[in-house]
Design an enzyme around this catalytic site. Structure first.
Site, PDB file in Angstrom:
ATOM      1  N   MET A  17       0.817  -1.205   0.000  1.00 40.35           N
ATOM      2  CA  MET A  17       0.000   0.000   0.000  1.00 40.35           C
ATOM      3  C   MET A  17       0.858   1.265   0.000  1.00 40.35           C
ATOM      4  O   MET A  17       2.071   1.224   0.196  1.00 40.35           O
ATOM      5  CB  MET A  17      -0.915  -0.005   1.227  1.00 40.35           C
ATOM      6  CG  MET A  17      -1.913  -1.152   1.234  1.00 40.35           C
ATOM      7  SD  MET A  17      -2.943  -1.189   2.715  1.00 40.35           S
ATOM      8  CE  MET A  17      -3.902   0.317   2.506  1.00 40.35           C
ATOM      9  N   HIS A  18       0.192   2.382  -0.213  1.00 43.41           N
ATOM     10  CA  HIS A  18       0.706   3.741   0.027  1.00 43.41           C
ATOM     11  C   HIS A  18       1.723   4.247  -0.990  1.00 43.41           C
ATOM     12  O   HIS A  18       2.065   5.422  -0.974  1.00 43.41           O
ATOM     13  CB  HIS A  18       1.332   3.875   1.423  1.00 43.41           C
ATOM     14  CG  HIS A  18       0.552   3.294   2.537  1.00 43.41           C
ATOM     15  ND1 HIS A  18      -0.776   3.595   2.755  1.00 43.41           N
ATOM     16  CD2 HIS A  18       0.896   2.406   3.513  1.00 43.41           C
ATOM     17  CE1 HIS A  18      -1.204   2.933   3.816  1.00 43.41           C
ATOM     18  NE2 HIS A  18      -0.223   2.191   4.281  1.00 43.41           N
ATOM     19  N   ASP A  78      -2.609  -5.038   0.436  1.00 46.61           N
ATOM     20  CA  ASP A  78      -2.060  -6.324   0.865  1.00 46.61           C
ATOM     21  C   ASP A  78      -2.729  -6.868   2.127  1.00 46.61           C
ATOM     22  O   ASP A  78      -3.050  -8.066   2.206  1.00 46.61           O
ATOM     23  CB  ASP A  78      -0.547  -6.255   1.037  1.00 46.61           C
ATOM     24  CG  ASP A  78      -0.072  -5.092   1.902  1.00 46.61           C
ATOM     25  OD1 ASP A  78      -0.914  -4.345   2.453  1.00 46.61           O
ATOM     26  OD2 ASP A  78       1.158  -4.915   2.028  1.00 46.61           O
TER      27      ASP A  78
END
Length: 478
Positions: free
Chosen positions: A76-77, A232
Site C-alpha cells: 500500500m501507500h 495487501d
C-alpha cells in the site's frame, strides 16, 4: 480457474486456483528496494512489470485456458507518478519511506484530514509524498498527470484501465473513508484534483478486462475479468477469512500488522490505529501497524551471520524475557507512536548475552510492539478473542508463543497452504467474476492452537513495562 497476483515489497507472487479454491500452481519473482538516502525506500515500477511477466510465464506452463478472472493485491501507500503519456516520472516512493515526515505533520495539522479520512496522516501515506515531490522535485511535480498505487500500476499494464479500490485508496489520505469516495477537498489541499486519480471500484467488483495481447501471450481466453482486488492486508484478510466483525489476524511479514474486521466505520485517529475500508462492500477494518517485524529478525540475522530460521529454530521452549531489550524501530514507527525519526536500540547487553539471547530479545521487542497495537485497538472498543497467524514469521512457534502470552489471546496456526494476499486476490477474482460474496471467504483449516502461558504472563507484563520505559528514553535520540 482464477489467478491472484500479490505485489509485495520483496517479491511478486502469483497463484492459480480452481473453482473449489484449491491451489493448482504458484510462482514468485524477487524484487529489491533501493535506499539512496537515510529514510528513503524506492522501487522501479518497471521491475514490477518484469516480475509479473516472470510469474505469469511460469503460471502459463500449467495451462491458463480456463482462467476466468485475475485479482490484484499489493503493497500500500506507494506513490507511482505518471505523466500525460503514462510514462513513469520517478521511482515509486514506497510505504516504508519516511522522507515526507514534515509534509505529513503539516497535513495532519489540518483537522479536515483526520475528520474525513478517519486516520492520522502518516509519513508513509501517499498524500504527503506528493507534497514532498512538490517541495523538493518541482520539475517532476509539474509533470504529474496521474497518481497510482503500486498494484494499480500493474492493473494499468494488464487492462489499460486507471482504477483503484477502496482498501488501498483508504491509505492515501485522500479518501473519505466513511463515504468510500475521493475527497475533493483533501485532493485540493495537496494541489491535486479528481482528474489526477483513478476511478474507484469495490475490491470484489470488475475493474476491467485483460488486454488481448497479454491474453494471447499466456494462453488465456478473451475477456478475462480483472477484479478490483485489495491492499495487501485487506486481501490477506479475505484470504484468511477475516471479513466479519470479531475476526482478526496477526501478520508477521516484513512489517507487522494486527488486523481486525469491522461491520461499521469506527475511526479513532488519536490512537494511531488505521481505520480503512475492507476489500468487500460495506465493510471496514482496523489495523495496528509496526514497520519492522521479520525485517528486524532478518536484520539481526545478517548482523550475526546466521539464517533467521536457524536462529529461531534453536530457541527451545518459551522463556521469560531476559535482560537484553530490543526496540524494533529500524525505520521509524506507526502504531501507536506515529514517529518517523525514532530509531531502534539494543539495551541491557551484558557479557552473558549470546546469539540466542539476542534472538529472543528481537522476537520479544516485536511482540511488545504488537502488544502496543493491541492496546491501541482496545482503546477504540475492539476486543481480540483469538488471532490467526500468517506471514513468514509464523513459522516460529517460539514467536507465536510469545505473542499469545504477551497479548493474552490464543493464536491459531493454519494448516500448510497459502492464505495470504495472493489467495485473497484470487478469491476477489471469483467474487468479481461470479457475483459471489463474503460467504466464499471462509476461515482456513487450523493445524493447531498456541495458548498463552499463564506461568509467564507476569514476566511478559514486566518485560512490556521495561519496553515502554526504554521507548520513552530513546524517543528524543533520533
Amino acid at each position: 480457474m482464477y489467478i491472484g497476483l500479490d505485489l509485495g515489497t520483496s517479491g511478486l507472487k502469483g497463484i492459480l486456483i480452481d473453482e473449489a479454491q484449491t491451489v493448482l500452481a504458484e510462482a514468485t519473482a524477487p524484487l529489491t528496494v533501493q535506499r539512496p538516502h537515510d529514510g528513503w525506500s524506492e522501487q522501479s515500477p518497471a521491475a514490477w512489470i518484469a516480475a509479473a511477466e516472470i510469474v505469469m510465464d511460469r503460471l502459463a506452463a500449467h495451462g491458463l485456458g480456463d482462467v476466468r478472472g485475475i485479482g490484484l493485491s499489493g503493497q500500500m501507500h506507494g506513490a507511482t507518478l505518471l505523466d500525460s503519456a503514462d510514462e513513469v516520472i520517478r521511482p515509486c516512493i514506497l510505504w516504508n519511506d519516511t522522507r515526507s515526515a514534515a509534509e505529513a505533520a503539516d497535513l495532519d495539522g489540518d483537522p479536515m484530514f483526520r475528520r474525513i479520512t478517519g486516520n492520522i496522516v502518516f509519513p508513509g501515506f501517499t498524500a504527503p509524498k506528493l507534497l514532498w515531490v512538490r517541495n523538493h522535485e518541482p520539475r517532476n511535480w509539474e509533470r504529474v498527470a496521474t497518481v497510482l498505487l503500486p498494484k494499480d500500476y500493474l492493473r494499468l499494464w494488464l487492462s489499460g484501465e486507471y482504477a483503484a479500490e477502496m482498501s488501498d485508496a483508504a491509505g492515501t489520505s485522500w479518501l473519505d473513508t466513511g463515504a468510500r469516495d475521493w475527497s475533493d477537498d483533501l485532493l485540493a489541499a495537496t494541489g491535486l484534483a479528481r482528474a489526477n486519480m483513478p476511478r474507484l471500484v469495490e475490491g470484489a467488483a470488475i475493474s476491467g478486462n485483460l488486454r488481448a495481447a497479454l491474453a494471447a501471450r499466456w494462453g488465456l481466453p478473451a475477456g478475462v475479468v480483472i477484479a478490483g482486488g485489495g491492499g495487501d492486508n485487506a486481501a490477506s484478510g479475505v484470504g484468511v477469512g477475516v471479513v466479519r466483525a470479531g475476526e482478526a489476524f496477526v501478520s508477521l511479514g516484513t512489517s507487522g500488522v494486527l488486523f481486525a474486521a469491522n461491520a461499521g466505520y469506527q475511526p479513532s485517529p488519536e490512537t494511531a490505529v488505521h481505520t480503512f475500508c475492507h476489500a468487500l462492500p460495506d465493510t471496514w477494518h482496523q489495523m495496528g501497524v509496526i514497520l519492522s517485524a521479520t525485517d528486524s529478525l532478518n536484520w539481526y540475522a545478517g548482523l550475526v551471520g546466521e539464517a533467521a530460521a536457524t536462529l529461531t529454530g534453536g530457541l527451545g521452549a518459551l522463556q521469560s524475557p531476559g535482560k537484553p531489550l530490543f526496540l524494533p524501530y529500524l525505520g521509524g514507527e506507526r502504531t501507536p507512536l506515529n514517529n518517523a525519526t525514532i530509531r531502534g536500540a539494543f539495551l541491557g547487553l551484558e557479557h552473558a548475552t549470546d546469539k540466542a539471547a539476542g534472538t529472543r530479545a528481537v522476537l520479544e521487542g516485536v511482540t511488545f510492539a504488537f502488544r502496543d497495537c493491541r492496546d491501541a485497538l482496545a482503546a477504540t472498543g475492539t476486543k481480540l478473542e483469538k488471532l490467526i497467524a500468517v506471514g513468514g514469521g509464523s513459522r516460529s512457534d517460539y514467536w507465536l508463543g510469545a505473542i499469545a502470552t504477551a497479548l493474552n489471546v490464543p493464536v491459531l496456526l493454519p494448516q500448510a497452504g497459502d492464505f495470504g494476499g495472493a489467495f485473497g486476490a484470487a478469491r476477489l477474482a471469483i467474487m468479481a467474476t461470479t457475483g459471489a460474496g463474503a460467504e466464499i471467504a471462509t476461515l482456513p483449516p487450523i493445524a493447531r492452537q498456541i495458548d498463552p502461558s499463564p506461568a509467564l504472563t507476569a514476566a511478559f507484563d514486566a518485560g512490556h513495562a521495561r519496553y515502554h520505559a526504554a521507548q520513552a528514553a530513546i524517543a528524543t535520540l533520533g
